[in-house]
Design a protein around this motif. Structure first.
Motif, short mmCIF file in Angstrom:
data_model
loop_
_atom_site.label_atom_id
_atom_site.label_comp_id
_atom_site.label_asym_id
_atom_site.label_seq_id
_atom_site.Cartn_x
_atom_site.Cartn_y
_atom_site.Cartn_z
N GLY A 129 -13.53 -25.22 78.13
CA GLY A 129 -12.86 -24.15 77.40
C GLY A 129 -12.44 -24.56 76.00
N ALA A 130 -12.93 -25.71 75.52
CA ALA A 130 -12.52 -26.20 74.21
C ALA A 130 -12.99 -25.28 73.09
CB ALA A 130 -13.05 -27.61 73.98
N THR A 131 -14.08 -24.55 73.31
CA THR A 131 -14.59 -23.63 72.31
C THR A 131 -15.24 -22.45 73.00
OG1 THR A 131 -16.16 -23.37 70.46
CG2 THR A 131 -16.72 -24.95 72.18
N ALA A 132 -15.30 -21.32 72.31
CA ALA A 132 -15.93 -20.13 72.87
C ALA A 132 -17.38 -19.99 72.46
CB ALA A 132 -15.14 -18.89 72.44
N LEU B 280 -7.12 -17.30 87.91
CA LEU B 280 -6.33 -18.19 88.76
C LEU B 280 -5.19 -18.83 87.98
CD1 LEU B 280 -9.08 -19.94 90.91
CD2 LEU B 280 -7.43 -18.23 91.66
N GLU B 281 -5.45 -19.23 86.76
CA GLU B 281 -4.44 -19.86 85.91
C GLU B 281 -4.72 -19.43 84.47
OE1 GLU B 281 -1.72 -21.46 83.85
OE2 GLU B 281 -1.60 -21.61 86.04
N VAL B 282 -3.78 -18.76 83.83
CA VAL B 282 -4.03 -18.17 82.51
C VAL B 282 -4.41 -19.23 81.47
CG1 VAL B 282 -2.58 -16.16 82.90
CG2 VAL B 282 -1.55 -18.25 82.00
N SER B 283 -3.86 -20.42 81.60
CA SER B 283 -4.14 -21.44 80.59
C SER B 283 -5.59 -21.92 80.64
CB SER B 283 -3.20 -22.64 80.78
OG SER B 283 -3.43 -23.27 82.02
N ARG B 284 -6.31 -21.64 81.74
CA ARG B 284 -7.70 -22.07 81.85
C ARG B 284 -8.66 -21.10 81.18
NH1 ARG B 284 -8.33 -26.31 85.43
NH2 ARG B 284 -6.33 -27.41 85.51
N LEU B 285 -8.16 -19.95 80.73
CA LEU B 285 -9.04 -19.01 80.05
C LEU B 285 -9.59 -19.60 78.76
CD1 LEU B 285 -7.26 -15.55 80.49
CD2 LEU B 285 -9.52 -16.21 81.34
N ALA B 286 -8.78 -20.39 78.06
CA ALA B 286 -9.22 -21.02 76.81
C ALA B 286 -8.36 -22.25 76.56
CB ALA B 286 -9.11 -20.04 75.64
N ARG B 287 -9.03 -23.31 76.13
CA ARG B 287 -8.30 -24.54 75.75
C ARG B 287 -8.28 -24.71 74.24
NH1 ARG B 287 -7.08 -28.36 79.67
NH2 ARG B 287 -7.91 -28.00 81.77
N SER B 288 -8.54 -23.65 73.53
CA SER B 288 -8.48 -23.64 72.07
C SER B 288 -7.42 -22.64 71.64
CB SER B 288 -9.84 -23.26 71.48
OG SER B 288 -9.72 -22.93 70.11
N SER B 289 -6.44 -23.09 70.86
CA SER B 289 -5.37 -22.20 70.42
C SER B 289 -5.92 -21.02 69.63
CB SER B 289 -4.37 -22.98 69.56
OG SER B 289 -3.66 -23.91 70.34
N GLN B 290 -6.96 -21.26 68.84
CA GLN B 290 -7.55 -20.19 68.04
C GLN B 290 -8.13 -19.09 68.93
OE1 GLN B 290 -10.57 -21.54 65.34
NE2 GLN B 290 -10.99 -19.51 64.53
N GLY C 243 -0.88 -21.92 76.72
CA GLY C 243 -2.09 -22.20 75.95
C GLY C 243 -2.00 -23.50 75.18
N THR C 244 -0.82 -23.78 74.61
CA THR C 244 -0.61 -25.03 73.87
C THR C 244 -0.72 -26.24 74.79
OG1 THR C 244 0.82 -23.93 72.26
CG2 THR C 244 0.98 -26.32 72.42
N MET C 245 -0.11 -26.15 75.98
CA MET C 245 -0.17 -27.24 76.93
C MET C 245 -1.60 -27.47 77.41
SD MET C 245 2.72 -28.66 77.18
CE MET C 245 2.36 -29.67 78.62
N SER C 246 -2.37 -26.40 77.58
CA SER C 246 -3.76 -26.53 78.02
C SER C 246 -4.59 -27.24 76.97
CB SER C 246 -4.35 -25.15 78.32
OG SER C 246 -5.68 -25.25 78.75
N GLU C 247 -4.38 -26.90 75.71
CA GLU C 247 -5.12 -27.55 74.62
C GLU C 247 -4.71 -29.02 74.51
OE1 GLU C 247 -6.48 -26.30 70.17
OE2 GLU C 247 -4.33 -26.19 70.59
N ALA C 248 -3.41 -29.29 74.65
CA ALA C 248 -2.93 -30.67 74.58
C ALA C 248 -3.47 -31.49 75.74
CB ALA C 248 -1.40 -30.70 74.58
N LEU D 156 -6.96 -35.85 77.87
CA LEU D 156 -8.13 -36.24 78.67
C LEU D 156 -9.19 -36.90 77.80
CD1 LEU D 156 -8.53 -33.08 80.96
CD2 LEU D 156 -7.80 -35.37 81.67
N ARG D 157 -9.38 -36.35 76.60
CA ARG D 157 -10.37 -36.92 75.68
C ARG D 157 -9.95 -38.31 75.22
NH1 ARG D 157 -10.24 -33.20 72.19
NH2 ARG D 157 -11.86 -31.89 73.11
N LEU D 158 -8.66 -38.50 74.98
CA LEU D 158 -8.18 -39.82 74.57
C LEU D 158 -8.43 -40.86 75.66
CD1 LEU D 158 -4.76 -39.14 72.78
CD2 LEU D 158 -6.92 -39.86 71.74
#
Length: 263
Positions: A26-29, A53-63, A101-106, A111-113
């Motif tokens: 979900g990092a980008t659309a 199931l979890e709203v934060s999983r809809l997108a991991r990009s704040s934009q 949404g902010t927590m999902s992106e963070a 995870l990437r780090l």
């Protein structure tokens, strides 16, 4: 979630299941056709609620997330998960959705780090796998290609470069002599294909500048950087200075050797 929509009063023919994004980040659309279809449905007034199931999983990009919430607020579309129903028009619900949404992106950043850290440590041990240059294959480490013809072809290229004054002269010699260089393409199932093609100047420079041919394991010679091109954000690959490489292990591999010339 389909059953939850039925329970809240939506008829069966009004529920559209979007699942083509399963397994995609979900990092980008950009490569998420399902998310784009969802946003278009909201924007054109053909959606009344979004169930997930979890709203934060809809997108991991704040934009992407903020754009979807803005569309939902204007179109009066609620967002529902297994715990609650959120109305983006309400300040408290909007604040909670923003936080999720902010927590999902963070979380994706963390995870990437961790992943990059593990890759760096693996590379610094000389165990990180990447595309093997022609003349080498990967078998828990880079080994010389078992095909004698491939090894000899690479050796001839270095021999001619030692004898010719420039790289262009080497390319002209290969074209004059009809000499072709091998390209081995490996697949996930362990198989590979070998093709022989004329030598180009870009291919020759790539070979001559690759530390692996000198027996040195090198990782991180290039990096990706975000740049602006005609007002759009693009990703470009650029070469790194040697001190910026992630790993540089000399005498880690068998180097290409030249045949002795007879006098």
């Amino acid at each position: 979630m389909v059953e939850r929509a039925y329970a809240l009063g939506w008829p069966e023919n009004a529920v559209d299941v979007i699942d083509e994004d399963l397994g995609r980040s979900g990092a980008t659309a950009d490569e998420r056709s399902g998310f784009r279809r969802l946003a278009e449905a909201v924007a054109h007034g053909s959606a009344g609620a979004i169930f997930t199931l979890e709203v934060s999983r809809l997108a991991r990009s704040s934009q992407d997330w903020q754009r979807l919430l803005a569309l939902c607020a204007v179109a009066q579309v609620v967002v529902c998960d297994e715990h609650a129903i959120y109305d983006p028009r309400e300040a408290d619900d909007k604040l909670l959705l923003d936080f999720k949404g902010t927590m999902s992106e963070a979380e994706l950043h963390w995870l990437r780090l961790r992943l990059n850290g593990a890759q760096r440590r693996k590379a610094q041990r000389g165990e990180m796998r990447f595309a093997a240059p022609t003349g080498y294959v990967w078998d828990r480490r880079f080994e010389m290609d078992p095909d004698l013809a491939v090894r000899q072809a690479i050796g001839i290229i270095f021999e001619r470069f030692a004898a010719e004054p420039t790289a262009n002269a080497v390319v002209r010699w290969t074209h004059r002599e009809g000499f072709r260089v091998p390209t081995r393409r490996s697949f996930a199932d362990g198989t590979s294909t070998l093709t022989w093609k004329p030598l180009s100047i870009s291919r020759l420079k790539e070979i001559l500048r690759n530390p692996i041919y000198a027996g040195t394991y090198a990782y991180g010679r290039r990096s990706e950087k975000k740049i602006l091109v005609d007002g759009e954000i693009r990703t470009a690959r650029q070469s790194q200075a040697r001190h910026e490489w992630i790993a540089l292990i000399e005498k880690k591999l068998m180097r290409v050797t030249l045949r002795r010339r007879r006098t």
